[in-house]
Design an enzyme around this catalytic site. Structure first.
Site: not given
Ligand code: ARG
Length: 468
Positions: A166, A287, A293, A300
């Protein structure tokens, strides 16, 4: 260089005998597949060469015609590979484009190639050959990723990290064990591609349009020449079946789903909140506005593109589900889906392999996280069963009370005093502290398939031998 042999208003040179007019431009636009099926050129030429050799061996065409065809097809192949081939939309597909150019090159003999054959068995053969190669490519890509995961597993066989259910901290596990979970999944994926490959390795060529042929062909010969185990036994099935493509897409969809789960973990793990892993510069992006970043874009995109592969499978299932036997033009829609899914999967496998090979796990951060969240509560309950003779349900209850106590104090289980421990159950002794450490916890889980480093090292050795 080939000239486009037919224009929009002339009847198709390859099948236009009974047509007074050529197709409308819109008809050509919806009908032609050359834009995408040109990708089958090598398989088409290979199939045609095998067919021509068989036609000569069985005396259906002359040896001289067969050798002219064989040579001519090699010329077509080199023209295509040199980018010197003029693909014609009027000639619809790769089959008619190749055959038409062949006839330009070798003359009359070229017109004999299509004896005892139809584009129906031709396309089924070409596409099987192509999908079969993709099964091999997938197997190679999967093995490479397994090796990268195995290297991670070996290096971190005894590093502790939190195991989650979970996405809540559940029990400590080892980094190696977690990596090996993916090695197992990928092993099943490889099994699916290998199974599919075995099943698809039967040759449709010689089924002709759907009924077989009156010519004395030798289907065993063409099957063998093309590396198939045997000819398909039913000519109707041979031209109407696309199970092989659906099996490939199904195996690809499951494999992509596995890659997507790993990608999701890498996204979570590389975040500032987790810091379990650092992805390399080579597989991250920056970024343009936030200099701090380091984005896990490859992960992704692997996660996102799983949808394309699954979509391709759904699309082809939908194409096939309502089709009567044998061939329907609907089936021309099989190719783009499979091409896209195969390209997407191979790139995803390669990108995941690069990310996994390059990533560095932060051992200290993993261990810190493993020690939080009362991750050894089950070890405490097991200790109560083993050392104090409590029934498991009661041990579970006592442990729950201790977790609540620690939570109230804002500390972890090992930080509770022996007095506090005893307040929950008098049978608890100081010996309990030994099971509350994460290293002892993982070392104790030596059941087969368990997370103990000793078990992990055994599995690493088994997989290394298997992948060697
Ligand atoms: N381009 C067609 C396909 O991909 C080839 C088979 C065409 N057969 C036919 N009878 N029109 O399915």
């Amino acid at each position: 260089m080939a000239e486009a042999p037919s224009t929009a208003d002339a009847a198709n040179a390859m099948w236009g005998g009974r047509f007074a007019e050529g197709p409308d431009a819109i008809m050509t636009a919806i009908n032609a597949s050359i834009r995408f099926d040109r990708r089958l050129y090598a398989q088409d030429i290979r199939g045609s060469r095998a067919h021509a050799a068989m036609l000569a061996a069985t005396g259906i065409i002359s040896d001289s015609d067969a050798s002219a065809i064989g040579e001519g097809l090699l010329t077509v192949l080199s023209e295509i590979e040199a980018g010197a081939f003029a693909f014609s939309e009027a000639l619809e597909d790769i089959h008619l484009n190749v055959e038409s150019r062949l006839t330009e090159i070798v003359g009359e003999a070229g017109k004999r190639l299509h004896t005892a054959r139809s584009r129906n068995d031709q396309v089924a053969t070409d596409f099987r050959l192509w999908v079969r190669e993709q099964c091999d490519a997938a197997l190679g890509g999967i093995a490479a990723l397994q090796r990268a995961l195995l290297a991670q597993a070996e290096a971190g066989a005894d590093w502790v990290m939190p195991g989650f259910t979970h996405l809540q901290v559940a029990q400590p596990v080892t980094w190696g064990h977690h990596m090996l979970a993916y090695v197992e999944m990928l092993g099943r994926d490889a099994g699916r591609f290998a199974d599919a490959r075995t099943r698809m390795n039967e040759c449709p060529l010689g089924a002709a349009a759907l009924a077989g042929t009156s010519f004395p062909i030798d289907r065993g010969m063409t099957a063998k020449a093309l590396g198939f185990d045997r000819p398909m036994a039913n000519s109707i099935d041979a031209v109407s079946d696309r199970d092989f493509a659906l099996e490939f897409l199904s195996a690809a969809a499951i494999c992509a789903m596995h890659l997507s789960r790993l990608a999701e973990e890498l996204v979570i793990w590389s975040s500032a909140q987790f810091r379990f892993v650092r992805l390399s510069d080579r597989f991250t992006t920056g970024s343009s506005i936030m200099p701090q970043k380091r984005n896990p874009d490859a992960a992704e995109l692997i996660r996102a593109r799983t949808g394309r592969i699954l979509g391709a499978a759904v699309a082809l299932f939908t194409v096939m589900k309502g089709l009567p036997l044998a061939y329907s033009k609907d089936m021309q829609e099989d190719k783009e889906q499979v091409f896209d899914a195969a390209d997407t999967l191979m790139l995803a496998l390669a990108a995941m392999t690069g990310m996994v090979a390059d990533m560095t796990a932060d051992r200290a951060a993993l261990e810190r996280a493993a020690s939080s969240g009362f991750s050894t509560a089950t070890d405490l309950a097991d200790w109560l069963v083993r050392e104090a003779g409590l029934p498991f349900r009661e041990a579970h209850h006592v442990t729950g009370a201790l977790v609540a106590l620690a939570e109230g104090k804002g500390c972890d289980l090992p930080d509770l005093t022996l007095e506090e421990m005893k307040s929950a159950h008098p049978a608890i002794t100081g010996a309990v502290y030994s099971v509350l450490g994460v290293h002892n916890s993982v070392a104790s889980r030596q059941s087969y398939g368990g997370t103990a480093p000793v078990r992990v090292r055994e599995q690493v050795a088994r997989w290394k031998a298997r992948l060697a």
